[in-house]
Design a protein around this motif. Structure first.
Motif, short mmCIF file in Angstrom:
data_model
loop_
_atom_site.label_atom_id
_atom_site.label_comp_id
_atom_site.label_asym_id
_atom_site.label_seq_id
_atom_site.Cartn_x
_atom_site.Cartn_y
_atom_site.Cartn_z
N ARG A 326 0.83 -1.20 0.00
CA ARG A 326 0.00 0.00 0.00
C ARG A 326 0.86 1.25 0.00
O ARG A 326 0.54 2.26 -0.64
N GLN A 329 2.23 1.85 -3.46
CA GLN A 329 1.18 2.37 -4.33
C GLN A 329 0.90 3.84 -4.01
O GLN A 329 0.72 4.65 -4.92
N SER A 333 1.24 7.59 -6.42
CA SER A 333 -0.08 8.04 -6.86
C SER A 333 -0.30 9.49 -6.47
O SER A 333 0.44 10.04 -5.64
#
Length: 358
Positions: A326, A329, A333
């Protein structure tokens, strides 16, 4: 719920009169929801009567109202040791163990209360609750028999509704709750359970109304406020959700779930500074809570604080290595993300920063 009592003895001298007066004053405070004033009276009584069973029972009652189930169980056990077959104390012991999710320890107290009371409704109902929590196959049938015997006892209808909800029968659950509301419309628990059923059906507006009704009836209820905020957030009513969470946290300042949910709501409202403050409060409540640290990193990253974001991610990775995916990611982003081609290097960096925080 039955009115609280300590079954006071008849006063025989000045000291006993003072004890009875102190107990009466504390119970008056407790029955009117003034737990702190009741606790002050109980503390004064305990200084002069530290081993009196009625004082110990009073302290247990106050602990129950505060949600301090371990303390309640400790003090009511001391009280029962002094008067083993005292019916109100047996009921408190059973309720405290149920609240502490220890139904096997609650059941002996409740069965004894049933025997002493001639199978009165309240101890029989609580014994059904204990058996349900223990997974007894006969518990639901016993609950049905109790409702047939005492159809005007609202708590049994609420328990039946919970059983129907868990069995995947929401309409039956709502019907049982309608019956409970008809019997006692001012029970916060009934409206809260109705909110849970409606939320499970994705009837969010009706669920929010039910949770709001429960919160109005029991303003200090953590569960009602938190679930109200969740429903409001899912409805897109972010300002209302924030108000609900801030009200909850004013009463329960150490509530991790409330702080992390407030952080997310503030983030949705583009209040990055407020979100950071809430998520840091969540971490203060539970320093090893990786979700709060990851979300803090995301908010810091959105607030153009990349170094602080990495530090938050490193903390999350240190306490829960499984958050790495996570984190990776999140880092790449959003408008202020950073692309890491070498995930091994990122893992090493997070580990190094995490060790530096120790």
């Amino acid at each position: 719920m039955t009115r609280q009592s300590t079954d006071q003895a008849t006063p025989e001298d000045g000291q006993e009169t003072s004890l009875e007066a102190g107990l009466a004053a504390a119970l008056a405070h407790l029955n009117q929801g003034r737990a702190e004033a009741a606790a002050a009276c109980a503390a004064a009584l305990a200084r002069h009567h530290p081993a009196h069973p009625a004082v110990l029972q009073l302290i247990a009652l106050i602990a129950m109202q505060r949600g301090e189930t371990a303390q309640a169980r400790h003090h009511i056990a001391q009280s029962l040791a002094l008067r083993p077959d005292h019916l109100p104390s047996l009921l408190i012991a059973g309720r405290a163990a149920l609240a502490d999710r220890a139904p096997a320890q609650a059941l002996p107290h409740l069965l004894r209360a049933c025997a002493l009371s001639g199978n009165a409704v309240e101890p029989c109902y609580l014994a059904c609750v204990a058996r349900r929590q223990m997974g007894s196959a006969d518990a639901l049938a016993e609950l049905g028999q109790l409702i047939q015997r005492a159809p005007g006892f609202a708590p049994a209808w609420i328990e039946l509704a919970d059983a129907m909800r868990q069995a995947g029968q929401p309409e039956a659950a709502l019907a049982a709750l309608d019956r409970a509301i008809a019997l006692d419309g001012n029970a916060a628990r009934t409206h809260f359970q109705r909110g849970k059923v409606l939320y499970g059906q994705k009837r969010l507006a009706e669920a929010a109304s039910a949770f709001g009704h429960a919160a109005a009836l029991e303003p200090r209820s953590r569960e009602a406020r938190l679930n109200l905020a969740i429903a409001q957030q899912e409805l897109g009513e972010l300002a209302a959700a924030q108000d609900s969470l801030e009200t909850l946290l004013a009463a329960h300042p150490d509530d991790y779930d409330g702080w992390i949910k407030l952080g997310l709501v503030r983030q949705d409202r583009h209040d990055l500074a407020g979100a950071q403050a809430a998520l840091r409060s969540a971490l203060a409540c539970r320093p090893d809570a990786a979700p709060a640290a990851v979300n803090l990193g995301i908010v810091l990253q959105a607030d153009r604080q990349p170094d602080a974001a990495l530090a938050a991610y490193a903390h999350a990775f240190r306490v829960e290595p499984g958050t790495f995916g996570r984190i990776a990611q999140a880092l790449c982003s959003g408008p202020h993300g950073r692309l890491w081609a070498d995930l091994g290097a990122l893992r090493a960096l997070l580990a190094t920063l995490g060790h530096a925080q120790d």
